[in-house]
Design a protein around this motif. Structure first.
Motif, mmCIF file in Angstrom:
data_model
loop_
_atom_site.group_PDB
_atom_site.id
_atom_site.type_symbol
_atom_site.label_atom_id
_atom_site.label_comp_id
_atom_site.label_asym_id
_atom_site.label_seq_id
_atom_site.Cartn_x
_atom_site.Cartn_y
_atom_site.Cartn_z
ATOM 1 N N GLY A 1 0.789 -1.226 0.000
ATOM 2 C CA GLY A 1 0.000 0.000 0.000
ATOM 3 C C GLY A 1 0.821 1.275 0.000
ATOM 4 O O GLY A 1 0.260 2.371 -0.131
ATOM 5 N N THR A 2 2.149 1.152 0.126
ATOM 6 C CA THR A 2 2.997 2.359 0.137
ATOM 7 C C THR A 2 2.978 3.046 -1.223
ATOM 8 O O THR A 2 2.863 4.273 -1.317
ATOM 9 C CB THR A 2 4.449 2.000 0.509
ATOM 10 N N VAL A 3 3.118 2.238 -2.277
ATOM 11 C CA VAL A 3 3.180 2.768 -3.639
ATOM 12 C C VAL A 3 1.808 2.629 -4.290
ATOM 13 O O VAL A 3 1.188 1.566 -4.234
ATOM 14 C CB VAL A 3 4.240 2.020 -4.471
ATOM 15 N N ARG A 4 1.357 3.693 -4.909
ATOM 16 C CA ARG A 4 0.044 3.690 -5.558
ATOM 17 C C ARG A 4 0.207 3.717 -7.076
ATOM 18 O O ARG A 4 0.934 4.550 -7.623
ATOM 19 C CB ARG A 4 -0.759 4.913 -5.103
ATOM 20 N N ALA A 5 -0.459 2.778 -7.742
ATOM 21 C CA ALA A 5 -0.500 2.797 -9.205
ATOM 22 C C ALA A 5 -1.358 3.973 -9.654
ATOM 23 O O ALA A 5 -2.396 4.265 -9.051
ATOM 24 C CB ALA A 5 -1.065 1.490 -9.735
ATOM 25 N N LEU A 6 -0.938 4.645 -10.724
ATOM 26 C CA LEU A 6 -1.611 5.876 -11.146
ATOM 27 C C LEU A 6 -2.605 5.668 -12.281
ATOM 28 O O LEU A 6 -3.268 6.616 -12.701
ATOM 29 C CB LEU A 6 -0.562 6.914 -11.556
ATOM 30 N N GLY A 7 -2.694 4.438 -12.788
ATOM 31 C CA GLY A 7 -3.721 4.123 -13.775
ATOM 32 C C GLY A 7 -3.620 4.945 -15.047
ATOM 33 O O GLY A 7 -2.540 5.370 -15.463
ATOM 34 N N ASP A 8 -4.776 5.187 -15.658
ATOM 35 C CA ASP A 8 -4.813 5.896 -16.942
ATOM 36 C C ASP A 8 -4.303 7.326 -16.835
ATOM 37 O O ASP A 8 -3.664 7.835 -17.757
ATOM 38 C CB ASP A 8 -6.242 5.900 -17.496
ATOM 39 N N LYS A 9 -4.586 7.977 -15.711
ATOM 40 C CA LYS A 9 -4.095 9.351 -15.537
ATOM 41 C C LYS A 9 -2.569 9.387 -15.599
ATOM 42 O O LYS A 9 -1.973 10.278 -16.209
ATOM 43 C CB LYS A 9 -4.573 9.920 -14.200
ATOM 44 N N GLY A 10 -1.945 8.424 -14.946
ATOM 45 C CA GLY A 10 -0.489 8.370 -14.958
ATOM 46 C C GLY A 10 0.066 8.023 -16.325
ATOM 47 O O GLY A 10 1.079 8.583 -16.758
ATOM 48 N N LYS A 11 -0.612 7.098 -17.015
ATOM 49 C CA LYS A 11 -0.142 6.692 -18.344
ATOM 50 C C LYS A 11 -0.088 7.875 -19.299
ATOM 51 O O LYS A 11 0.794 7.961 -20.152
ATOM 52 C CB LYS A 11 -1.059 5.610 -18.914
ATOM 53 N N LYS A 12 -1.037 8.785 -19.158
ATOM 54 C CA LYS A 12 -1.092 9.934 -20.066
ATOM 55 C C LYS A 12 0.122 10.842 -19.930
ATOM 56 O O LYS A 12 0.474 11.561 -20.866
ATOM 57 C CB LYS A 12 -2.374 10.730 -19.815
ATOM 58 N N VAL A 13 0.762 10.829 -18.767
ATOM 59 C CA VAL A 13 1.950 11.677 -18.571
ATOM 60 C C VAL A 13 3.216 10.840 -18.387
ATOM 61 O O VAL A 13 4.281 11.362 -18.063
ATOM 62 C CB VAL A 13 1.763 12.628 -17.368
ATOM 63 N N GLY A 14 3.099 9.519 -18.595
ATOM 64 C CA GLY A 14 4.275 8.656 -18.554
ATOM 65 C C GLY A 14 4.772 8.306 -17.170
ATOM 66 O O GLY A 14 5.959 8.010 -16.993
ATOM 67 N N ILE A 15 3.883 8.316 -16.166
ATOM 68 C CA ILE A 15 4.276 7.956 -14.796
ATOM 69 C C ILE A 15 3.375 6.816 -14.333
ATOM 70 O O ILE A 15 2.162 6.994 -14.209
ATOM 71 C CB ILE A 15 4.143 9.151 -13.829
ATOM 72 N N SER A 16 3.958 5.659 -14.071
ATOM 73 C CA SER A 16 3.147 4.479 -13.766
ATOM 74 C C SER A 16 2.683 4.420 -12.316
ATOM 75 O O SER A 16 1.610 3.900 -12.017
ATOM 76 C CB SER A 16 3.941 3.210 -14.094
ATOM 77 N N SER A 17 3.512 4.936 -11.403
ATOM 78 C CA SER A 17 3.171 4.872 -9.982
ATOM 79 C C SER A 17 3.848 6.020 -9.251
ATOM 80 O O SER A 17 4.596 6.810 -9.846
ATOM 81 C CB SER A 17 3.619 3.531 -9.382
ATOM 82 N N THR A 18 3.631 6.083 -7.953
ATOM 83 C CA THR A 18 4.232 7.161 -7.158
ATOM 84 C C THR A 18 5.694 6.896 -6.805
ATOM 85 O O THR A 18 6.363 7.783 -6.276
ATOM 86 C CB THR A 18 3.438 7.355 -5.856
#
Length: 418
Positions: free
Chosen positions: A154-171
């Motif tokens: 639970g420390t790292v959160r996947a960013l889903g589609d929002k993250g994919k749009k800016v090239g960041i997969s997780s925190t």
């Protein structure tokens, strides 16, 4: 640049004289009697693309350099692999790391803040991930994947589609980047080798910012980075500095105004070139013709600092078609900026290309003009030495992480066809 940009040049020079100056400053006319980290500080940081060319660039200036010498300098933190100008990863002398990290952070934040907002990343969330990362790394260095698995669930959160749009997969990646910018963790190479983009994250023995005096004002930081560049590359143009440092012309001019730079005119080059005032005396003196030979790295500073190969090549060859890196403009020696070939120098001139033939396990080379028999023998000896270094010491010859034996074969075929 205490003088106005409208001030007449204080010195008029031939291109041959300036090129000889560049060649000598770069440690290519004769070896620099320095440690490898001092050579990097004097001649330019080493670009790391996951291939062997950082070794080749250092070895061109430190003849006989062994792979382990550069690896040990990084392992012992005399040199450090860090994000630098343009967001590119370089091998940088340790004393310059605090400034370089601040410059990289400044350039990173120009778009990162917008991307984080679009991806729904909260600054406090990154701080929490960072604290968890530092706690885990107390047990020893880890790769990004191993670190992700070692963190509490639970420390790292996947960013889903929002993250994919800016090239960041997780925190996790942005948290690591922020910790690196703060000097709280550093990269070490997997396997202890510079020729990789697979990093281990570790806690530094000492935070590089401890005791460091990095200016708070951007213009002062830019002036510091300009001083490094012009001492390595001068005389050179404002455009060369802005391209290398990823600064606007306004930012670059403001930085240069704070330095003792003076304008010089060089035949064959439009506009002013700028050089540190302390170098004028050297430029006024004649310099002996260099007969050195060098097999340079892909994207070597000697050419890259000055817009590519045109100024180093006999104009009669400027129409020659050459391979170009990526989608960059140009296609001839006279116009290309980013050359996708390894340069062969005779003296301060680019006279051909070289490449490693993976099947013959040897270095091949080709020249634009026929070499005299004695010079050809000297190049053949250099080729044998370079091949032995790549084959027996480094163990491969790829230029970057996605390079392959097949692309090496293609480049070697082009060289052999010259």
């Amino acid at each position: 640049m205490a003088r106005s940009s409208t001030t007449p040049p204080v010195l008029k020079l031939s291109l041959e004289r300036v090129r000889a100056h560049w060649h000598r400053k770069q440690g290519l006319a004769e070896p620099l009697r320095m440690s490898v980290e001092e050579v990097v500080a004097a001649t330019g940081w080493l670009r790391t693309l996951g291939g062997v060319d950082a070794y080749l660039a250092a070895r061109a200036r430190v003849p006989g350099l062994k792979r382990r010498q550069l690896d040990e300098a990084v392992e012992q933190s005399r040199l450090q692999v860090v994000p630098a100008v343009r967001g590119c990863i370089y091998v940088v002398p340790r004393p310059e790391v605090p400034l370089v990290l601040r410059i990289a952070e400044e350039q990173h934040r120009k778009k990162a803040d917008r991307e984080y907002e679009k991806a729904g990343i909260d600054p406090k969330e990154l701080a929490d991930v960072g604290e968890a990362v530092l706690k885990v790394l107390r047990k020893g260095p880890l790769s990004t994947d191993a670190l992700r698995k070692a963190l509490p669930e639970g420390t790292v959160r996947a960013l889903g589609d929002k993250g994919k749009k800016v090239g960041i997969s997780s925190t996790l990646p942005p948290a690591l980047r922020h910790l690196e910018f703060e000097g709280k963790l550093e990269r070490s190479q997997e396997g202890g080798r510079v020729d990789t983009e697979r990093y281990l994250w570790r806690l530094p023995a000492k935070n590089p910012f401890t005791g460091a005096k990095v200016p708070a004002e951007p213009v002062e930081r830019h002036a510091r980075i300009a001083a490094i560049f012009f001492r390595q590359a001068g005389p050179t143009t404002l455009e060369s500095f802005t391209t290398w440092a990823a600064l606007s012309q306004r930012e670059a001019r403001a930085a240069m105004e704070k330095l003792p730079l003076v304008p010089v005119a060089v035949e064959g080059i439009e506009g002013e070139l700028w050089v540190m005032e302390e170098e004028l005396a050297v430029l006024r003196e004649p310099v002996p013709t260099s007969e050195s030979l060098a097999m340079l790295a892909f994207e070597d500073s000697y050419l890259a600092f000055h817009g590519g190969p045109a100024l180093f090549t006999d104009p009669k060859h400027h129409a020659r078609r050459v391979p170009v890196w990526g989608n960059t403009k140009g296609g001839t020696l006279g116009e290309v900026r980013f050359l996708f070939a390894r340069p062969l120098l005779e003296g301060d001139r680019l006279v051909g290309f070289w490449e490693y033939d993976v099947d013959a396990r040897a270095v091949v080379f080709g020249t634009f003009d026929k070499l005299a028999p004695k010079r050809r023998k000297a190049v053949e000896a250099l080729a044998e030495d370079t091949a032995a270094f790549l084959r027996d010491d480094v163990g491969r010859a790829h230029s970057f992480s996605l390079d392959s034996d097949d692309t090496l074969r293609e480049r070697a075929a082009l060289v052999k066809a010259m």
